[in-house]
Design an enzyme around this catalytic site. Structure first.
Site, PDB file in Angstrom:
ATOM      1  N   GLU A 207      14.558 -61.451  24.491  1.00  0.00           N
ATOM      2  CA  GLU A 207      15.197 -62.436  23.615  1.00  0.00           C
ATOM      3  C   GLU A 207      16.453 -62.999  24.270  1.00  0.00           C
ATOM      4  O   GLU A 207      17.051 -62.358  25.136  1.00  0.00           O
ATOM      5  CB  GLU A 207      15.608 -61.795  22.285  1.00  0.00           C
ATOM      6  CG  GLU A 207      14.475 -61.127  21.534  1.00  0.00           C
ATOM      7  CD  GLU A 207      14.963 -60.221  20.416  1.00  0.00           C
ATOM      8  OE1 GLU A 207      14.113 -59.750  19.644  1.00  0.00           O
ATOM      9  OE2 GLU A 207      16.194 -59.980  20.318  1.00  0.00           O
ATOM     10  N   LYS A 209      20.223 -63.684  24.892  1.00  0.00           N
ATOM     11  CA  LYS A 209      21.503 -63.017  24.626  1.00  0.00           C
ATOM     12  C   LYS A 209      22.516 -64.122  24.374  1.00  0.00           C
ATOM     13  O   LYS A 209      22.967 -64.802  25.283  1.00  0.00           O
ATOM     14  CB  LYS A 209      21.923 -62.160  25.828  1.00  0.00           C
ATOM     15  CG  LYS A 209      23.329 -61.560  25.688  1.00  0.00           C
ATOM     16  CD  LYS A 209      23.351 -60.479  24.641  1.00  0.00           C
ATOM     17  CE  LYS A 209      24.730 -59.816  24.560  1.00  0.00           C
ATOM     18  NZ  LYS A 209      25.745 -60.669  23.898  1.00  0.00           N
ATOM     19  N   ARG A 214      28.179 -61.044  16.156  1.00  0.00           N
ATOM     20  CA  ARG A 214      27.166 -60.243  15.475  1.00  0.00           C
ATOM     21  C   ARG A 214      27.358 -60.340  13.965  1.00  0.00           C
ATOM     22  O   ARG A 214      28.494 -60.256  13.461  1.00  0.00           O
ATOM     23  CB  ARG A 214      27.299 -58.796  15.939  1.00  0.00           C
ATOM     24  CG  ARG A 214      26.211 -57.833  15.467  1.00  0.00           C
ATOM     25  CD  ARG A 214      24.939 -58.010  16.260  1.00  0.00           C
ATOM     26  NE  ARG A 214      23.965 -56.972  15.956  1.00  0.00           N
ATOM     27  CZ  ARG A 214      23.799 -55.871  16.698  1.00  0.00           C
ATOM     28  NH1 ARG A 214      24.549 -55.673  17.763  1.00  0.00           N
ATOM     29  NH2 ARG A 214      22.862 -54.996  16.368  1.00  0.00           N
ATOM     30  N   GLU A 258      22.883 -62.839  15.187  1.00  0.00           N
ATOM     31  CA  GLU A 258      24.098 -63.426  15.748  1.00  0.00           C
ATOM     32  C   GLU A 258      24.311 -64.780  15.098  1.00  0.00           C
ATOM     33  O   GLU A 258      23.359 -65.429  14.645  1.00  0.00           O
ATOM     34  CB  GLU A 258      23.949 -63.632  17.269  1.00  0.00           C
ATOM     35  CG  GLU A 258      23.816 -62.375  18.073  1.00  0.00           C
ATOM     36  CD  GLU A 258      25.097 -61.991  18.786  1.00  0.00           C
ATOM     37  OE1 GLU A 258      25.997 -62.843  18.912  1.00  0.00           O
ATOM     38  OE2 GLU A 258      25.198 -60.835  19.213  1.00  0.00           O
ATOM     39  N   ARG A 367      22.013 -45.524  21.644  1.00  0.00           N
ATOM     40  CA  ARG A 367      21.236 -44.294  21.764  1.00  0.00           C
ATOM     41  C   ARG A 367      20.161 -44.498  22.826  1.00  0.00           C
ATOM     42  O   ARG A 367      19.134 -45.127  22.575  1.00  0.00           O
ATOM     43  CB  ARG A 367      20.583 -43.925  20.434  1.00  0.00           C
ATOM     44  CG  ARG A 367      21.548 -43.716  19.281  1.00  0.00           C
ATOM     45  CD  ARG A 367      22.537 -42.603  19.517  1.00  0.00           C
ATOM     46  NE  ARG A 367      21.910 -41.351  19.829  1.00  0.00           N
ATOM     47  CZ  ARG A 367      22.570 -40.271  20.212  1.00  0.00           C
ATOM     48  NH1 ARG A 367      23.877 -40.321  20.345  1.00  0.00           N
ATOM     49  NH2 ARG A 367      21.934 -39.162  20.477  1.00  0.00           N
ATOM     50  N   LYS A 373      20.712 -55.292  27.879  1.00  0.00           N
ATOM     51  CA  LYS A 373      21.155 -56.671  28.066  1.00  0.00           C
ATOM     52  C   LYS A 373      21.266 -56.964  29.559  1.00  0.00           C
ATOM     53  O   LYS A 373      21.816 -56.174  30.326  1.00  0.00           O
ATOM     54  CB  LYS A 373      22.489 -56.914  27.360  1.00  0.00           C
ATOM     55  CG  LYS A 373      23.593 -55.944  27.730  1.00  0.00           C
ATOM     56  CD  LYS A 373      24.821 -56.137  26.856  1.00  0.00           C
ATOM     57  CE  LYS A 373      25.887 -55.083  27.166  1.00  0.00           C
ATOM     58  NZ  LYS A 373      27.059 -55.182  26.263  1.00  0.00           N
TER      59      LYS A 373
END
Length: 502
Positions: A207, A209, A214, A258, A367, A373
């Site tokens: 996707e 960035k 956010r 976003e 995690r 990214k």
């Protein structure tokens, strides 16, 4: 009954050791000694922030109130917490004097060590403010609960004190996703190359960035709430997002995404312009700078919680819920398609792409590396530790920045370098005006700051260094922008920088 002196002693123990195990043992020992009513305050104090949040008193005010210390400790944790409740509730005429009276009485009853602790706690300078992960391990240890269950409860509740009480009562499983209560966000780790990330995470989604802010959105009928990545509610500041979400073809939803402001040519406006909207509800600014949302995850849809479902299931629900407002991306791309999407994202003025494991559930924080990214330029978020007074044309301004990476085990930020590159005249003026708000002390060369300000730094890489305590130094670092949407607990870790070593 737990005394404040016991909390201060454990805080000192935690701050004095670099061993994560020793930190966890010390914290867990005090948690098990506390009564149920004391646990929320003990957890909050040792995590670096009162339960009440900011209570309207800054460093200068508190310093002026600090007089001779008490000879012997007498303060109980519950009494201190109750006083913070009282201070936070003060409003109206005479509130400044009343807060000063309450806090002055508290500090007068505190020993020297307790005074230092209280000042650090109330001003956000307590070095354990980035201790979330260690505290979660301590909560699991104290009441012998599974660490994954503790982390999941924290993600869904958003609060360490509540998570600790649930662990003590053995009701962690009762904490579920609740409409109107924001979930702590899942974050992406840095990825080296698009080809490597796709190979690591296949089957995956790729996707855009975005260079945006956010947001998390909750919808229940016509009721809509919007939160930032730090779980600060901004619903009133973003009426166009609220109206758009109300019109989505679903009755209830929790969406992650976003938002950003776009120029007339469709390219993103500077990040600072997007962030400026979060602090304003003025109608003229809303009309002049409309925000566009791009959603990339769906955690709940029409009565069904999806947070534990794999991303491929959440992705289908997302498309059903938001339609054209889904973020640009490709599911299960070939290597060539992933590279093409990356080029499209960069050509459109965005930062790069995020590669996501389609089999991964939603988990708060970083995690593992289920989300990666990938950007053409390495960027890291670091904490400003100090700023030096400038020379020549920059005389009279705070210029050269001392930068620290987050210690994942809860210690103070670890210095990794300095830079004055990338600082425009506007940024120099902003630093000089703003940094004294977070000053701990100053000397002839500059101003030292408590950990608060996060800055995004571009760099060509890192190198081994004996000059800095973390063993690494930044190469050709330059300032991109400040990140008011991030706290020091969200800065990149020293381990992440070490991972960039060749």
């Amino acid at each position: 009954m737990v005394g404040l002196a016991e909390v201060v002693a454990v805080s000192a123990t935690v701050g004095a050791t670099r061993s994560r195990l020793a930190k966890v043992d010390a914290l867990a020992g005090l948690l098990t000694a506390a009564d149920r009513a004391e646990v929320p305050a003990v957890v909050a104090f040792l995590s670096g922030a009162p339960r009440q949040g900011r209570i309207g008193a800054g460093w200068r005010t508190l310093s002026a109130l600090t007089g001779p210390p008490a000879a012997e400790p007498s303060l109980a944790v519950l009494a201190v917490d109750a006083l913070f409740d009282e201070v936070a509730a003060v409003r109206g005429a005479g509130s400044t004097a009343r807060r000063a009276e309450l806090l002055g009485g508290l500090l007068a009853a505190a020993t020297a060590d307790e005074q230092r602790f209280l000042l650090a706690l109330l001003t956000g300078e307590l070095r354990q403010g980035a201790l979330e992960g260690v505290m979660l391990d301590a909560i699991a240890r104290a009441w012998e609960r599974p660490a994954p269950a503790v982390r999941r409860a924290f993600m869904l509740s958003g609060r360490l004190p509540e998570t600790a009480v649930a662990a003590m009562d053995d009701v962690l499983a009762d904490i579920g996703l609740e409409l109107g209560r924001p979930v702590r966000p899942m974050l992406a780790s840095p990825g080296a190359t698009i080809a490597g990330a796709v190979a690591d995470l296949s089957p995956c989604a790729v996707e855009y960035k975005l260079d945006g802010a956010r947001i998390q959105v909750h919808k229940r009928g016509d009721e809509v709430g919007v939160w930032t990545r730090t779980l600060r509610e901004i619903t009133e500041a973003v009426p166009e997002l609220v109206e758009l979400v109300r019109g989505l073809p679903c009755e209830s939803a929790v969406l992650d995404g976003e938002t950003l402001a776009l120029a007339d040519d469709g390219r993103p406006r500077p990040f600072q312009e997007t962030m400026s909207r979060f602090g304003s509800t003025r109608e003229e600014q809303v009309k002049a700078l409309l925000l566009r949302p791009y959603f990339f995850d769906c955690l709940h849809l029409d009565g069904r919680d999806l947070i534990d479902e794999p991303l491929r299931v959440r992705a289908r629900a997302l498309r059903a819920a938001v339609g054209e407002h889904v973020i640009p991306g490709v599911l299960e791309p070939t290597a060539e398609q992933a590279e093409e999407l990356t080029s499209q994202a960069l050509d459109a003025g965005h930062e790069g792409v995020v590669v996501k494991d389609l089999d991964s559930p939603y988990q708060a924080g970083r995690r593992g590396k289920a989300w990666q990214k990938v950007k053409p330029v390495h960027t890291v978020d670091l904490v400003v530790l100090a700023a030096e007074w400038g020379h020549g044309r920059r005389t009279g301004t705070l210029s050269n920045l001392h930068l620290g990476a987050r210690d994942p085990d809860g210690g103070p930020p670890v210095m990794v370098g300095k830079t004055f590159k990338g600082l425009t005249d506007d940024l120099l003026a902003w630093q000089t005006r703003t940094f004294p708000e977070f000053e701990t002390h100053r000397d002839e060369w500059g101003v030292h700051l408590r950990p608060h300000v996060v800055v995004e730094i571009a760099l060509d890489g890192v190198q081994v260094s004996t000059r800095y305590p973390g063993g690494v130094a930044l190469r050709f670092a330059r300032v991109l922008r400040y990140r008011p949407d991030k706290t020091p607990a969200e800065a990149d870790t020293i381990d992440a920088l070490r991972g960039l070593l060749p």
